[in-house]
Design an enzyme around this catalytic site. Structure first.
Site, PDB file in Angstrom:
ATOM      1  N   MET A   1       0.848  -1.195   0.000  1.00 52.15           N
ATOM      2  CA  MET A   1       0.000   0.000   0.000  1.00 52.15           C
ATOM      3  C   MET A   1       0.883   1.244   0.000  1.00 52.15           C
ATOM      4  SD  MET A   1      -3.406  -1.003   2.059  1.00 52.15           S
ATOM      5  CE  MET A   1      -2.792  -0.776   3.711  1.00 52.15           C
TER       6      MET A   1
ATOM      7  N   ALA B   1       4.093   3.976   0.786  1.00 52.14           N
ATOM      8  CA  ALA B   1       4.859   4.502   1.928  1.00 52.14           C
ATOM      9  C   ALA B   1       5.948   3.478   2.258  1.00 52.14           C
ATOM     10  CB  ALA B   1       3.956   4.787   3.127  1.00 52.14           C
TER      11      ALA B   1
ATOM     12  N   HIS C   1       9.242   1.189   2.907  1.00 51.99           N
ATOM     13  CA  HIS C   1      10.374   1.248   3.843  1.00 51.99           C
ATOM     14  C   HIS C   1      11.236   0.013   3.616  1.00 51.99           C
ATOM     15  CE1 HIS C   1       8.007  -1.719   5.950  1.00 51.99           C
ATOM     16  NE2 HIS C   1       6.998  -0.866   6.060  1.00 51.99           N
TER      17      HIS C   1
ATOM     18  N   HIS D   1       9.594  -3.375   3.011  1.00 55.62           N
ATOM     19  CA  HIS D   1       9.120  -3.634   1.642  1.00 55.62           C
ATOM     20  C   HIS D   1      10.307  -3.959   0.733  1.00 55.62           C
ATOM     21  CE1 HIS D   1       5.780  -0.810   3.020  1.00 55.62           C
ATOM     22  NE2 HIS D   1       5.134  -1.901   2.658  1.00 55.62           N
TER      23      HIS D   1
ATOM     24  N   GLN E   1     -10.248  -2.343   2.830  1.00 48.43           N
ATOM     25  CA  GLN E   1      -9.687  -3.099   3.954  1.00 48.43           C
ATOM     26  C   GLN E   1      -9.526  -2.242   5.210  1.00 48.43           C
ATOM     27  OE1 GLN E   1      -5.862  -4.063   1.820  1.00 48.43           O
ATOM     28  NE2 GLN E   1      -4.968  -3.818   3.850  1.00 48.43           N
TER      29      GLN E   1
ATOM     30  N   ASP F   1       2.553  -9.188   9.140  1.00 44.99           N
ATOM     31  CA  ASP F   1       1.110  -9.425   8.984  1.00 44.99           C
ATOM     32  C   ASP F   1       0.875 -10.930   8.903  1.00 44.99           C
ATOM     33  OD1 ASP F   1       0.092  -6.605   8.619  1.00 44.99           O
ATOM     34  OD2 ASP F   1       1.642  -6.666   7.079  1.00 44.99           O
TER      35      ASP F   1
ATOM     36  N   GLN G   1      -2.636 -12.160   8.124  1.00 45.64           N
ATOM     37  CA  GLN G   1      -2.923 -11.906   6.707  1.00 45.64           C
ATOM     38  C   GLN G   1      -2.278 -12.985   5.838  1.00 45.64           C
ATOM     39  OE1 GLN G   1      -2.707  -7.929   4.608  1.00 45.64           O
ATOM     40  NE2 GLN G   1      -0.666  -8.626   4.086  1.00 45.64           N
TER      41      GLN G   1
ATOM     42  N   VAL H   1      11.498  -6.734   9.246  1.00 46.94           N
ATOM     43  CA  VAL H   1      12.702  -5.901   9.414  1.00 46.94           C
ATOM     44  C   VAL H   1      12.436  -4.946  10.579  1.00 46.94           C
ATOM     45  CG1 VAL H   1      14.243  -4.230   8.300  1.00 46.94           C
ATOM     46  CG2 VAL H   1      13.211  -6.061   6.948  1.00 46.94           C
TER      47      VAL H   1
HETATM   48  O1  PAF Z   1      -0.059  -5.861   3.586  1.00 55.01           O
HETATM   49  C1  PAF Z   1      -0.494  -4.928   2.883  1.00 55.01           C
HETATM   50  O2  PAF Z   1       0.175  -3.932   2.650  1.00 55.01           O
HETATM   51  C2  PAF Z   1      -1.890  -5.031   2.297  1.00 55.01           C
HETATM   52  O3  PAF Z   1      -2.768  -5.631   3.177  1.00 55.01           O
HETATM   53  C3  PAF Z   1      -1.937  -5.712   0.924  1.00 55.01           C
HETATM   54  C4  PAF Z   1      -1.490  -7.162   1.016  1.00 55.01           C
HETATM   55  C5  PAF Z   1      -1.063  -4.949  -0.054  1.00 55.01           C
HETATM   56  C6  PAF Z   1      -3.376  -5.696   0.372  1.00 55.01           C
HETATM   57  O4  PAF Z   1      -3.852  -4.407   0.217  1.00 55.01           O
END
Ligand code: PAF
Length: 279
Positions: A30, A32, A34, A37, A61, A149, A152, A175
């Site tokens: 999503m 931003a 860092h 990612h 979400q 997450d 998730q 991290v």
């Molecule tokens: O983990 C996230 O950043 C979000 O939940 C994802 C997997 C990109 C779905 O919008």
């Protein structure tokens, strides 16, 4: 780096790559961005010829509209970071491109009864709908998600298994900053003093983990955590749970599961943060 806002040009680009026998890794985000990612991008680059990152702040979400409004958005900076990291392509669609019908509702039963599922009603329905859509658009060989997450990840893994998506999933370790704070896009909303307080999440996980390993009870560590959060103004603990990392069911004792995981969610003022650690 190639940048796509629309689905069809992206599909044409990827079809071309697939025809040449190149493998495709997808890093859904999503934005931003860092270092967390970027570690997903690195993992994808190691495994694949082409790495595509998606940036889409998915409205469905967010169960709290204020959280959606306040979510950090730095597209120009993200593009610079991805270019520097050697990402092959970025998919950054507008809302209308990803628009989701309001009818399909996905639910994951016991997997979403605890933790994020119970505190953020509808959250995983929104996550799964956008992730499924990204899988259909990109058709990646492998998709990369962060361990931070964990719930998730387990839910997306279940989606892939139950609906037979032809994609491998890879989970990449969290991290952390030098003091232990897990990297998160939401950290960018913290003031200096909130940032200092935020270390309490990872500190609580570490301390609780040590105590469990030393034989303390789950009820005991939960009580200590509550007291610790209540003692500091501005902090509010939402949950500290010890669950079976496979089925996410809360444990009464750590012996009940092969691989327990400690998960925490808390507010530092209005910023909600999560973290976890395997026992
Ligand atoms: O983990 C996230 O950043 C979000 O939940 C994802 C997997 C990109 C779905 O919008």
């Amino acid at each position: 780096m190639h940048i796509f806002k629309e689905i069809e040009p992206l599909r044409a680009f990827l079809d071309e790559k697939r025809k040449s026998g190149l493998s495709i890794g997808l890093v859904p985000t999503m934005g931003a961005l860092h270092a967390g990612h970027l570690s997903l991008i690195e993992a994808s680059k190691r495994d694949n010829s082409i790495t595509i990152c998606s940036i889409f702040v998915n409205p469905i979400q967010f169960n709290n509209p204020k959280d959606f409004q306040a979510y950090p958005r730095f597209l120009e900076k993200d593009i610079a970071l991805l270019t520097q990291a050697g990402c092959s392509a970025l998919f950054c669609p507008e809302d209308y491109t990803m628009q989701t019908g309001a009818y399909l509702q996905v639910s994951f039963g016991d997997l979403e009864k605890s933790m994020e599922g119970s505190f953020r009603p509808g959250h995983f329905n929104g996550v799964v709908k956008v992730v499924a859509k990204l899988f259909h658009i990109v058709e990646p060989d492998t998709a990369y998600f962060g361990q931070k997450d964990w719930q998730q990840f387990v839910i997306i893994r279940t989606l892939v298994e139950e609906l037979k998506f032809n994609v491998k999933l890879s989970v990449v370790e969290t991290v952390r900053e030098a003091d232990g704070l897990a990297l998160s896009s939401r950290n960018q909303r913290l003031t200096d003093s909130q940032r200092k307080q935020a270390v309490v999440l990872s500190a609580t996980l570490n301390e609780s983990r040590q105590k469990l390993l030393a034989g303390d009870s789950i009820a005991g560590i939960k009580g200590l955590a509550r007291n610790k959060f209540e003692a500091q103004a501005g902090l509010a603990l939402e949950y500290l749970e010890v669950v079976n990392s496979e089925n996410l069911l809360p444990l009464k004792s750590v012996e009940e599961a092969d691989r327990p995981i400690l998960c925490i969610a808390a507010f530092v003022d209005e910023v909600r943060l999560i973290d976890n650690m395997f026992l």
